[in-house]
Design a protein around this motif. Structure first.
Motif, PDB file in Angstrom:
ATOM      1  N   ASN A 184      -5.268 -28.137 -46.236  1.00  0.00           N
ATOM      2  CA  ASN A 184      -6.002 -27.524 -47.345  1.00  0.00           C
ATOM      3  C   ASN A 184      -5.523 -28.115 -48.663  1.00  0.00           C
ATOM      4  O   ASN A 184      -4.997 -27.420 -49.514  1.00  0.00           O
ATOM      5  N   GLY A 185      -5.641 -29.406 -48.819  1.00  0.00           N
ATOM      6  CA  GLY A 185      -5.219 -30.022 -50.081  1.00  0.00           C
ATOM      7  C   GLY A 185      -3.803 -30.539 -50.016  1.00  0.00           C
ATOM      8  O   GLY A 185      -3.179 -30.587 -48.951  1.00  0.00           O
ATOM      9  N   LEU A 186      -3.274 -30.970 -51.189  1.00  0.00           N
ATOM     10  CA  LEU A 186      -1.962 -31.610 -51.236  1.00  0.00           C
ATOM     11  C   LEU A 186      -0.811 -30.622 -51.277  1.00  0.00           C
ATOM     12  O   LEU A 186       0.250 -30.864 -50.746  1.00  0.00           O
ATOM     13  N   ASN A 187      -1.029 -29.505 -51.971  1.00  0.00           N
ATOM     14  CA  ASN A 187       0.020 -28.497 -52.023  1.00  0.00           C
ATOM     15  C   ASN A 187      -0.636 -27.136 -52.170  1.00  0.00           C
ATOM     16  O   ASN A 187      -0.585 -26.511 -53.223  1.00  0.00           O
ATOM     17  N   PRO A 188      -1.305 -26.663 -51.087  1.00  0.00           N
ATOM     18  CA  PRO A 188      -2.070 -25.412 -51.207  1.00  0.00           C
ATOM     19  C   PRO A 188      -1.160 -24.196 -51.375  1.00  0.00           C
ATOM     20  O   PRO A 188       0.031 -24.252 -51.080  1.00  0.00           O
ATOM     21  N   VAL A 190      -0.107 -20.465 -50.232  1.00  0.00           N
ATOM     22  CA  VAL A 190      -0.179 -19.708 -48.982  1.00  0.00           C
ATOM     23  C   VAL A 190       0.237 -18.269 -49.222  1.00  0.00           C
ATOM     24  O   VAL A 190       1.060 -17.981 -50.085  1.00  0.00           O
ATOM     25  N   VAL A 191      -0.370 -17.400 -48.432  1.00  0.00           N
ATOM     26  CA  VAL A 191       0.018 -15.993 -48.474  1.00  0.00           C
ATOM     27  C   VAL A 191       1.015 -15.770 -47.354  1.00  0.00           C
ATOM     28  O   VAL A 191       0.782 -16.148 -46.211  1.00  0.00           O
ATOM     29  N   GLN A 192       2.167 -15.211 -47.710  1.00  0.00           N
ATOM     30  CA  GLN A 192       3.206 -15.016 -46.703  1.00  0.00           C
ATOM     31  C   GLN A 192       3.550 -13.557 -46.549  1.00  0.00           C
ATOM     32  O   GLN A 192       3.616 -12.812 -47.529  1.00  0.00           O
ATOM     33  N   ASP A 193       3.794 -13.179 -45.311  1.00  0.00           N
ATOM     34  CA  ASP A 193       4.236 -11.824 -45.012  1.00  0.00           C
ATOM     35  C   ASP A 193       5.722 -11.730 -45.325  1.00  0.00           C
ATOM     36  O   ASP A 193       6.533 -12.380 -44.685  1.00  0.00           O
ATOM     37  N   MET A 194       6.067 -10.926 -46.348  1.00  0.00           N
ATOM     38  CA  MET A 194       7.473 -10.858 -46.729  1.00  0.00           C
ATOM     39  C   MET A 194       8.200  -9.717 -46.024  1.00  0.00           C
ATOM     40  O   MET A 194       9.407  -9.603 -46.118  1.00  0.00           O
ATOM     41  N   MET A 195       7.442  -8.869 -45.325  1.00  0.00           N
ATOM     42  CA  MET A 195       8.027  -7.732 -44.616  1.00  0.00           C
ATOM     43  C   MET A 195       9.103  -7.026 -45.438  1.00  0.00           C
ATOM     44  O   MET A 195      10.265  -7.334 -45.277  1.00  0.00           O
ATOM     45  N   PRO A 196       8.862  -6.153 -46.318  1.00  0.00           N
ATOM     46  CA  PRO A 196       7.540  -5.588 -46.578  1.00  0.00           C
ATOM     47  C   PRO A 196       6.811  -6.360 -47.669  1.00  0.00           C
ATOM     48  O   PRO A 196       7.438  -7.033 -48.478  1.00  0.00           O
ATOM     49  N   GLY A 197       5.526  -6.224 -47.686  1.00  0.00           N
ATOM     50  CA  GLY A 197       4.718  -6.822 -48.737  1.00  0.00           C
ATOM     51  C   GLY A 197       4.310  -8.251 -48.442  1.00  0.00           C
ATOM     52  O   GLY A 197       4.674  -8.833 -47.424  1.00  0.00           O
ATOM     53  N   TYR A 198       3.525  -8.794 -49.353  1.00  0.00           N
ATOM     54  CA  TYR A 198       3.039 -10.167 -49.213  1.00  0.00           C
ATOM     55  C   TYR A 198       3.320 -10.937 -50.472  1.00  0.00           C
ATOM     56  O   TYR A 198       3.565 -10.365 -51.534  1.00  0.00           O
ATOM     57  N   ALA A 199       3.351 -12.259 -50.359  1.00  0.00           N
ATOM     58  CA  ALA A 199       3.545 -13.075 -51.548  1.00  0.00           C
ATOM     59  C   ALA A 199       2.623 -14.270 -51.477  1.00  0.00           C
ATOM     60  O   ALA A 199       2.218 -14.701 -50.402  1.00  0.00           O
ATOM     61  N   HIS A 200       2.306 -14.796 -52.645  1.00  0.00           N
ATOM     62  CA  HIS A 200       1.401 -15.933 -52.746  1.00  0.00           C
ATOM     63  C   HIS A 200       2.157 -17.071 -53.416  1.00  0.00           C
ATOM     64  O   HIS A 200       2.515 -16.989 -54.588  1.00  0.00           O
ATOM     65  N   ASN A 201       2.463 -18.108 -52.659  1.00  0.00           N
ATOM     66  CA  ASN A 201       3.276 -19.186 -53.211  1.00  0.00           C
ATOM     67  C   ASN A 201       2.716 -20.539 -52.823  1.00  0.00           C
ATOM     68  O   ASN A 201       1.957 -20.659 -51.874  1.00  0.00           O
ATOM     69  N   ASP A 202       3.155 -21.571 -53.570  1.00  0.00           N
ATOM     70  CA  ASP A 202       2.718 -22.907 -53.162  1.00  0.00           C
ATOM     71  C   ASP A 202       3.553 -23.341 -51.954  1.00  0.00           C
ATOM     72  O   ASP A 202       4.740 -23.048 -51.848  1.00  0.00           O
ATOM     73  N   VAL A 203       2.904 -24.044 -51.029  1.00  0.00           N
ATOM     74  CA  VAL A 203       3.491 -24.281 -49.722  1.00  0.00           C
ATOM     75  C   VAL A 203       4.698 -25.225 -49.778  1.00  0.00           C
ATOM     76  O   VAL A 203       5.674 -25.047 -49.058  1.00  0.00           O
ATOM     77  N   LEU A 204       4.665 -26.218 -50.646  1.00  0.00           N
ATOM     78  CA  LEU A 204       5.793 -27.160 -50.704  1.00  0.00           C
ATOM     79  C   LEU A 204       7.080 -26.457 -51.115  1.00  0.00           C
ATOM     80  O   LEU A 204       8.149 -26.696 -50.560  1.00  0.00           O
ATOM     81  N   GLY A 205       6.936 -25.556 -52.075  1.00  0.00           N
ATOM     82  CA  GLY A 205       8.095 -24.784 -52.515  1.00  0.00           C
ATOM     83  C   GLY A 205       8.659 -23.951 -51.369  1.00  0.00           C
ATOM     84  O   GLY A 205       9.871 -23.893 -51.159  1.00  0.00           O
ATOM     85  N   GLU A 206       7.753 -23.340 -50.621  1.00  0.00           N
ATOM     86  CA  GLU A 206       8.179 -22.494 -49.500  1.00  0.00           C
ATOM     87  C   GLU A 206       8.850 -23.322 -48.409  1.00  0.00           C
ATOM     88  O   GLU A 206       9.853 -22.920 -47.824  1.00  0.00           O
ATOM     89  N   ILE A 207       8.268 -24.494 -48.144  1.00  0.00           N
ATOM     90  CA  ILE A 207       8.854 -25.377 -47.131  1.00  0.00           C
ATOM     91  C   ILE A 207      10.260 -25.782 -47.570  1.00  0.00           C
ATOM     92  O   ILE A 207      11.224 -25.697 -46.805  1.00  0.00           O
ATOM     93  N   ALA A 208      10.386 -26.177 -48.823  1.00  0.00           N
ATOM     94  CA  ALA A 208      11.688 -26.597 -49.341  1.00  0.00           C
ATOM     95  C   ALA A 208      12.694 -25.459 -49.211  1.00  0.00           C
ATOM     96  O   ALA A 208      13.845 -25.665 -48.810  1.00  0.00           O
TER      97      ALA A 208
END
Ligand SMILES: Nc1ncnc2c1ncn2[C@@H]1O[C@H](COP(=O)(O)OP(=O)(O)OP(=O)(O)O)[C@@H](O)[C@H]1O
Ligand SMILES: [Mg+2]
Lengths: 318, 306
Positions: A184-188, A190-208
């Motif tokens: 989904n693009g170069l750095n889409p 993503v919505v992540q389940d933070m248990m509890p709650g959700y977060a919306h972050n860019d995927v490269l940052g999360e991968i790192a």
């Protein structure tokens, strides 16, 4: 090439001349492909769904249907509740859901860093003790190179190996993910389940972040195995101890957490992620700074002990 | 006499409470082959390990080209090539790649140099095979090649003939002599078999229970002046004995069938002629070659391991 680089080059040649090393890469590739195929064919359907411009309406319809299912079948409730909660997060924050893609697959595969830890431990445990086993240590130590330099060339080689495995894991996951799920693009985002709650972050940052945090355990356990290998000159012992501690680490901490001093245990501090996202640390009173200091002290002790054993002791017998 | 390439100064090693090496003092000169002889467990390998800095020196020092292995390890060890105990190699690498490993650890060893050394030890054919498949003799050769790569001025070989067949031993011997004579390398060869090293050494040091009990020059030229043990089988013995007793200053010994005497080589023909003129029949003459072996066997005696 400088002297030190040549030593590292030597170590890498020895490492890759062995079949076992290639098996490690093959295992990672097989897991990356296998995991991809399993996700593709047995994954949750809603993850792959493509939504149109009217995605809000689509999500609401989906939620209603899930609720209806739950009314009929109480066992559906468990997964359905998660999907509904995630859908609601999308609706409340006005984020259009995107189908599962290669980036997310890379992110999901971050758990495989524990496999890399395992392989790195095996290599770290053998890199000194094998020279003793083969008897080649004698030929290594009668060159005009200090023992300290030889030791550190071996240690750095272990880290390079870990890094190579990590890059290999990232690349193969990304390729498998991109081929099976698309991107989904170069750095889409993503919505992540933070248990509890959700977060919306860019995927490269999360991968790192998720790979980065796992490197802490990897480096600490590899260094530990390296030290045991330097002290006892036996790889079996180093592998056994390091893997046992890596597996049992959290249990040990939980078991001893009633004691104040348990926060000084290595494994209480290896998971730095415990301080992010507003989570509560394992043992009250600990902080990121505290853990980093504890980790550095352990690291210094491991390296110091390995150094003392390797540079000071007689190389006799065998 | 050339300057010492290596000097042992009151060298001692104690492991636990057990003195293993009890104060060795000797030197090895450039261009000589020094035999380090001793029975199993005498301390040869332990001494060699100290020479190359693999184990700590309890007391004393080893000076290599004047540099202390204790305080100037790099300065000292760069002159040394060695095999300690067995010629171990990485079994999963080819002979060539094994040598490359060691070539990378010093400055200035080119591929040409490696090829040169490989052909010197006669390993060209098998050099690209995995070292794990080498026979003991081939590994021994690869070990020597490894020790020679950087052109050391001191070569230390711990039991280099171990596992070699007679022709292999002869080749190594020739090669070691060559290194010493043509390249002025000081070679130290340890062994527990005198016969194996007496042919290639200029001097032999005998170690027993961690102590040096003798250092001998190996006599390669027959000395005309040296006394030899000569045994003569004669009839009648009594007449011969009386005659010889009065003519030889050292007198004669009487065996069961033979008379024995210590004389110079050049005297032998005259003695025999005189005996025959006395009407004594001579049935046999043998000259005993007093070998180093007899000498060292006396020195070493029973191989008692302390
Ligand atoms: N690490 C050690 N701990 C205790 N004793 C040792 C150790 N290493 C060697 N020794 C003892 O030192 C003595 C000398 O051993 P060394 O290996 O030097 O003998 P060697 O002359 O090389 O014998 P060989 O001809 O069998 O090779 C032996 O009695 C041995 O038991
Ligand atoms: Mg020995």
């Amino acid at each position: 090439m400088s002297n030190f680089m040549k030593l590292i080059w030597n170590e890498q040649i020895k490492l890759y001349a062995k079949k076992a090393t290639w098996v490690m890469f093959a295992v990672i590739l097989v897991i990356a492909i296998g995991g991809g195929l399993i996700t593709k064919f047995f994954g949750t359907e809603s993850d792959f769904k493509e939504y149109g411009d009217n995605w809000q309406t689509e999500l609401q319809a989906e939620n209603e249907q899930l609720m209806a299912e739950m009314a009929d079948d109480e066992f559906a409730g468990f997964t359905n509740e998660f999907i509904i909660a995630e859908n609601n997060y999308h609706l409340e924050n006005n984020i259009k859901p995107q189908p599962y893609d290669g980036w997310e697959y890379v992110l999901d595969n971050s758990f495989l860093t524990s496999v890399i830890s395992l392989f790195t431990i095996i290599v770290a445990a053998g890199i000194i003790s094998n020279e003793f086993k083969w008897g080649t240590i004698k030929l290594l130590l009668i060159r005009p190179i200090s023992r300290t330099k030889i030791l550190f060339s071996k240690y750095v080689s272990v880290l390079i190996f870990a890094l190579t495995l990590l890059v290999f894991l990232l690349l193969s996951s990304w390729l498998v993910g991109a081929l099976l799920f698309g991107l989904n693009g170069l750095n889409p985002m993503v919505v992540q389940d933070m248990m509890p709650g959700y977060a919306h972050n860019d995927v490269l940052g999360e991968i790192a972040k998720s790979y980065g945090f796992s490197i802490v355990t990897l480096v600490m356990m590899a260094t530990f195995a390296f030290m045991i290998s330097a002290i006892f000159r036996s790889s079996g012992m180093a592998i056994g101890l390091a893997i046992f501690l890596m597996m049992a680490g959290n249990t040990i901490v939980a078991f001893l957490s009633q004691y104040e001093w348990s926060k000084f245990i290595l494994f209480a501090n290896t998971n730095l992620e415990q301080y992010t996202n507003g989570m509560e640390p394992t043992i009250p009173g600990m902080s990121m700074t505290f853990s980093i200091i504890v980790l550095l002290v352990y690291f210094a002790i491991f390296i110091g002990a390995a150094w003392a054993a390797f540079t000071k002791r007689d190389v006799a017998g065998n | 006499m050339s300057k010492p390439a290596m000097q042992l100064v009151n060298l001692k090693k104690t492991i636990g409470n057990k003195p293993i090496i009890k104060g060795l003092d000797f030197e090895i000169r450039a261009g000589e082959v020094f035999g380090f002889l001793g029975p199993n467990g005498a301390g040869k390998t332990t001494t060699i390990r100290m020479m190359v800095g693999l184990i700590d020196i309890t007391e004393g020092d080893v000076l290599i080209e004047g540099k202390s292995i204790k305080t100037d390890f790099k300065g000292a060890i760069q002159h040394v090539g060695a095999i300690v105990e067995n010629p171990e190699m990485y079994p999963f690498l080819s002979g060539w790649k094994n040598l490359k490993q060691y070539a990378r650890m010093v400055e200035g060893v080119t591929d040409e140099r490696i090829k040169e050394v490989v052909s010197l030890v006669g390993l060209e054919k098998a050099i690209h095979e995995k070292a794990g498949r080498y026979s003991l003799g081939m590994r021994q050769r690869l070990g020597i090649a490894q020790a020679l790569l950087h052109g050391p001025s001191i070569l230390i070989l711990d039991e280099p003939t171990n596992g070699l067949d007679p022709s292999g031993i002869r080749e190594i011997r020739k090669y070691i002599r060559n290194l010493a004579e043509k390249e002025n390398v000081a070679v130290i060869v340890s062994s527990h078999l005198l016969t194996e090293i007496e042919l290639m050494c200029d001097r032999i040091g005998v170690i027993k229970n961690g102590e040096l009990i003798a250092i001998e020059e190996v006599q390669t030229v027959e000395h005309e002046e040296a006394l030899k043990e000569v045994y003569i089988e004669v009839e009648p013995m009594e007449t011969a004995k009386v005659y010889l007793d009065s003519h030889l200053e050292n007198g004669v010994g009487v065996g069961s069938k033979e008379l024995s005497m210590s004389v110079k080589r050049e005297e032998i023909p005259q003695i025999l002629k005189n005996l025959m003129e006395q009407g004594i029949s001579i049935y046999g003459v043998r000259v005993l070659q007093a070998t180093l072996e007899d000498k060292f066997f006396d020195l070493i005696g029973e191989n008692s391991i302390e």
